[in-house]
Design a protein around this motif. Sequence first.
Motif: not given
Length: 127
Positions: A100-110
Motif C-alpha cells: 500500500k506504500l506504492g503511491p508514496v514512492t512517486p510522491l517522494g519523487g515529486f
Amino acid sequence: MNKQITVTAAILGMLAVVAGAFGAHALKKVLSPEHLEAWRTAVQYHFYHVFAILFLAIYARDGKEVTWPFIFFLLGIICFSGSLYLLSCRDVLKAPGLVKLGPVTPLGGFFFIVGWGWLAVAVLKAK
C-alpha cells in the motif's frame, strides 16, 4: 555553512552507507533480484540528495534561503527511498500490506523535483 543542515546531511549520509552495505551483504541473499534492484535505487537517490543537502548547507552560508529545498529533499528521501526500502523488504518482513506504500514512492519523487525547482528559483532570486 549551515551547521544544522550539515549535521542532517551527515546523519543521512551515514544511513545511506548503512543501507547500501545492508543491501549488498545481508539482503543480497534474501531479496529477489527485482527487490534488490529497488533497494539499490533507493540507496542511489538517498545518496544523491545527501549531496544536494550538503550543497544547500554550503550555499546557505551566504544567508541564502534554502529552507524549502532542504525540506523537500528531506521529504523526498523519506518518501521515495523510505518507501522503496520498505517495499523491497515486504516479503522478508512478512508484511504484504506494505504494498500500500506504492503511491508514496512517486510522491517522494515529486518532492525531489519540487526541491530542485525551488533551489533553481532561490538561486535566480539571489543577488
